[in-house]
Design a protein around this motif. Sequence first.
Motif, PDB file in Angstrom:
ATOM      1  N   LEU A  61     -14.413 -44.829  94.164  1.00 32.87           N
ATOM      2  CA  LEU A  61     -13.045 -44.343  94.059  1.00 32.87           C
ATOM      3  C   LEU A  61     -13.007 -43.308  92.953  1.00 32.87           C
ATOM      4  O   LEU A  61     -13.347 -43.605  91.813  1.00 32.87           O
ATOM      5  CB  LEU A  61     -12.087 -45.503  93.742  1.00 32.87           C
ATOM      6  N   GLY A  62     -12.649 -42.102  93.323  1.00 33.51           N
ATOM      7  CA  GLY A  62     -12.622 -41.011  92.364  1.00 33.51           C
ATOM      8  C   GLY A  62     -11.441 -40.099  92.606  1.00 33.51           C
ATOM      9  O   GLY A  62     -10.541 -40.409  93.400  1.00 33.51           O
ATOM     10  N   PRO A  63     -11.453 -38.953  91.948  1.00 35.38           N
ATOM     11  CA  PRO A  63     -10.302 -38.044  92.045  1.00 35.38           C
ATOM     12  C   PRO A  63     -10.067 -37.515  93.455  1.00 35.38           C
ATOM     13  O   PRO A  63      -8.920 -37.258  93.832  1.00 35.38           O
ATOM     14  CB  PRO A  63     -10.642 -36.917  91.069  1.00 35.38           C
ATOM     15  N   GLY A  64     -11.105 -37.353  94.248  1.00 28.96           N
ATOM     16  CA  GLY A  64     -10.931 -36.845  95.610  1.00 28.96           C
ATOM     17  C   GLY A  64     -10.161 -37.811  96.493  1.00 28.96           C
ATOM     18  O   GLY A  64      -9.229 -37.419  97.214  1.00 28.96           O
ATOM     19  N   LYS A  65     -10.532 -39.082  96.451  1.00 26.23           N
ATOM     20  CA  LYS A  65      -9.819 -40.074  97.266  1.00 26.23           C
ATOM     21  C   LYS A  65      -8.396 -40.266  96.748  1.00 26.23           C
ATOM     22  O   LYS A  65      -7.467 -40.447  97.536  1.00 26.23           O
ATOM     23  CB  LYS A  65     -10.580 -41.389  97.301  1.00 26.23           C
ATOM     24  N   ALA A  66      -8.225 -40.225  95.429  1.00 25.94           N
ATOM     25  CA  ALA A  66      -6.868 -40.340  94.874  1.00 25.94           C
ATOM     26  C   ALA A  66      -6.007 -39.173  95.354  1.00 25.94           C
ATOM     27  O   ALA A  66      -4.855 -39.363  95.755  1.00 25.94           O
ATOM     28  CB  ALA A  66      -6.925 -40.392  93.350  1.00 25.94           C
ATOM     29  N   GLU A  67      -6.571 -37.976  95.331  1.00 30.11           N
ATOM     30  CA  GLU A  67      -5.820 -36.808  95.805  1.00 30.11           C
ATOM     31  C   GLU A  67      -5.497 -36.941  97.295  1.00 30.11           C
ATOM     32  O   GLU A  67      -4.392 -36.597  97.738  1.00 30.11           O
ATOM     33  CB  GLU A  67      -6.602 -35.528  95.546  1.00 30.11           C
ATOM     34  N   LEU A  68      -6.454 -37.424  98.066  1.00 28.71           N
ATOM     35  CA  LEU A  68      -6.216 -37.620  99.495  1.00 28.71           C
ATOM     36  C   LEU A  68      -5.046 -38.588  99.707  1.00 28.71           C
ATOM     37  O   LEU A  68      -4.161 -38.331 100.536  1.00 28.71           O
ATOM     38  CB  LEU A  68      -7.478 -38.129 100.190  1.00 28.71           C
ATOM     39  N   LEU A  69      -5.020 -39.687  98.968  1.00 31.18           N
ATOM     40  CA  LEU A  69      -3.910 -40.638  99.088  1.00 31.18           C
ATOM     41  C   LEU A  69      -2.582 -39.981  98.729  1.00 31.18           C
ATOM     42  O   LEU A  69      -1.579 -40.167  99.424  1.00 31.18           O
ATOM     43  CB  LEU A  69      -4.152 -41.863  98.208  1.00 31.18           C
ATOM     44  N   GLU A  70      -2.573 -39.200  97.658  1.00 34.28           N
ATOM     45  CA  GLU A  70      -1.336 -38.504  97.266  1.00 34.28           C
ATOM     46  C   GLU A  70      -0.869 -37.557  98.358  1.00 34.28           C
ATOM     47  O   GLU A  70       0.326 -37.486  98.668  1.00 34.28           O
ATOM     48  CB  GLU A  70      -1.556 -37.724  95.972  1.00 34.28           C
ATOM     49  N   GLU A  95      -6.951 -43.172  84.568  1.00 34.90           N
ATOM     50  CA  GLU A  95      -7.313 -41.812  84.155  1.00 34.90           C
ATOM     51  C   GLU A  95      -6.598 -41.428  82.857  1.00 34.90           C
ATOM     52  O   GLU A  95      -7.225 -40.896  81.941  1.00 34.90           O
ATOM     53  CB  GLU A  95      -6.928 -40.800  85.236  1.00 34.90           C
ATOM     54  N   ARG A  96      -5.304 -41.699  82.802  1.00 31.39           N
ATOM     55  CA  ARG A  96      -4.529 -41.362  81.598  1.00 31.39           C
ATOM     56  C   ARG A  96      -5.026 -42.155  80.389  1.00 31.39           C
ATOM     57  O   ARG A  96      -5.148 -41.623  79.287  1.00 31.39           O
ATOM     58  CB  ARG A  96      -3.033 -41.616  81.821  1.00 31.39           C
ATOM     59  N   LEU A  97      -5.323 -43.430  80.599  1.00 30.41           N
ATOM     60  CA  LEU A  97      -5.805 -44.286  79.525  1.00 30.41           C
ATOM     61  C   LEU A  97      -7.127 -43.775  78.960  1.00 30.41           C
ATOM     62  O   LEU A  97      -7.294 -43.668  77.743  1.00 30.41           O
ATOM     63  CB  LEU A  97      -5.968 -45.725  80.039  1.00 30.41           C
ATOM     64  N   VAL A  98      -8.068 -43.450  79.827  1.00 32.29           N
ATOM     65  CA  VAL A  98      -9.380 -42.950  79.380  1.00 32.29           C
ATOM     66  C   VAL A  98      -9.209 -41.620  78.660  1.00 32.29           C
ATOM     67  O   VAL A  98      -9.825 -41.385  77.614  1.00 32.29           O
ATOM     68  CB  VAL A  98     -10.354 -42.829  80.574  1.00 32.29           C
ATOM     69  N   LEU A 150     -12.786 -39.301  86.527  1.00 32.36           N
ATOM     70  CA  LEU A 150     -13.101 -40.715  86.582  1.00 32.36           C
ATOM     71  C   LEU A 150     -13.657 -41.058  87.957  1.00 32.36           C
ATOM     72  O   LEU A 150     -13.107 -40.658  88.986  1.00 32.36           O
ATOM     73  CB  LEU A 150     -11.832 -41.528  86.314  1.00 32.36           C
ATOM     74  N   ARG A 151     -14.754 -41.799  87.964  1.00 30.31           N
ATOM     75  CA  ARG A 151     -15.372 -42.223  89.223  1.00 30.31           C
ATOM     76  C   ARG A 151     -15.743 -43.689  89.069  1.00 30.31           C
ATOM     77  O   ARG A 151     -16.560 -44.052  88.219  1.00 30.31           O
ATOM     78  CB  ARG A 151     -16.609 -41.374  89.480  1.00 30.31           C
ATOM     79  N   LEU A 152     -15.142 -44.521  89.877  1.00 26.12           N
ATOM     80  CA  LEU A 152     -15.406 -45.957  89.843  1.00 26.12           C
ATOM     81  C   LEU A 152     -16.288 -46.320  91.026  1.00 26.12           C
ATOM     82  O   LEU A 152     -15.971 -45.973  92.161  1.00 26.12           O
ATOM     83  CB  LEU A 152     -14.091 -46.741  89.924  1.00 26.12           C
ATOM     84  N   GLU A 153     -17.371 -47.014  90.755  1.00 26.75           N
ATOM     85  CA  GLU A 153     -18.281 -47.446  91.820  1.00 26.75           C
ATOM     86  C   GLU A 153     -18.260 -48.963  91.896  1.00 26.75           C
ATOM     87  O   GLU A 153     -18.572 -49.646  90.938  1.00 26.75           O
ATOM     88  CB  GLU A 153     -19.694 -46.937  91.544  1.00 26.75           C
ATOM     89  N   TYR A 154     -17.870 -49.453  93.054  1.00 28.43           N
ATOM     90  CA  TYR A 154     -17.791 -50.890  93.284  1.00 28.43           C
ATOM     91  C   TYR A 154     -18.909 -51.317  94.224  1.00 28.43           C
ATOM     92  O   TYR A 154     -19.468 -50.515  94.956  1.00 28.43           O
ATOM     93  CB  TYR A 154     -16.439 -51.251  93.914  1.00 28.43           C
ATOM     94  N   ASP A 155     -19.191 -52.628  94.231  1.00 28.55           N
ATOM     95  CA  ASP A 155     -20.235 -53.162  95.095  1.00 28.55           C
ATOM     96  C   ASP A 155     -19.779 -53.381  96.529  1.00 28.55           C
ATOM     97  O   ASP A 155     -20.555 -53.817  97.353  1.00 28.55           O
ATOM     98  CB  ASP A 155     -20.746 -54.503  94.528  1.00 28.55           C
ATOM     99  N   THR A 156     -18.552 -53.071  96.869  1.00 30.52           N
ATOM    100  CA  THR A 156     -17.980 -53.423  98.183  1.00 30.52           C
ATOM    101  C   THR A 156     -18.607 -52.765  99.402  1.00 30.52           C
ATOM    102  O   THR A 156     -18.536 -53.384 100.437  1.00 30.52           O
ATOM    103  CB  THR A 156     -16.476 -53.144  98.191  1.00 30.52           C
TER     104      THR A 156
END
Length: 116
Positions: free
Chosen positions: A18-27, A94-97, A8-14
């Motif tokens: 936000l994707g799996p790499g940043k999520a893993e980094l946060l974890e 991710e789980r929902l999709v 999953l890769r979410l692209e925002y206009d900000t």
Amino acid sequence: MSGPRLKLRLEYDTPLILGPGKAELLERIDRAGSISAAGREMGMSYKRAWSLVEDMNRAFAQPVVDSSRGGTGGGGAVLTDSGRAVLAHFRALERLVQTAGAAEIAALAALLKPAD
């Protein structure tokens, strides 16, 4: 590989991606208590890990990681409440999709050429 993997890769206009790499980094920051240690575990430089954290901290209304500089007592990093919420929502999505899209994922897999 036992089956298809969904990334999953979410692209925002900000702008924020936000994707799996940043999520893993946060974890990993949450587990290690350190941006540099989390980056090393992922095979990335401290500079790259810090840059990703800064991107996320700038994009969200509240910082996702709170860090303190190193020195004699050492530094560290922790996920903020906002960071924990970002991570939880991303993993839930991710789980929902994966669950809701299971039939479509299987249908696409059925259209693939057989493995040699």
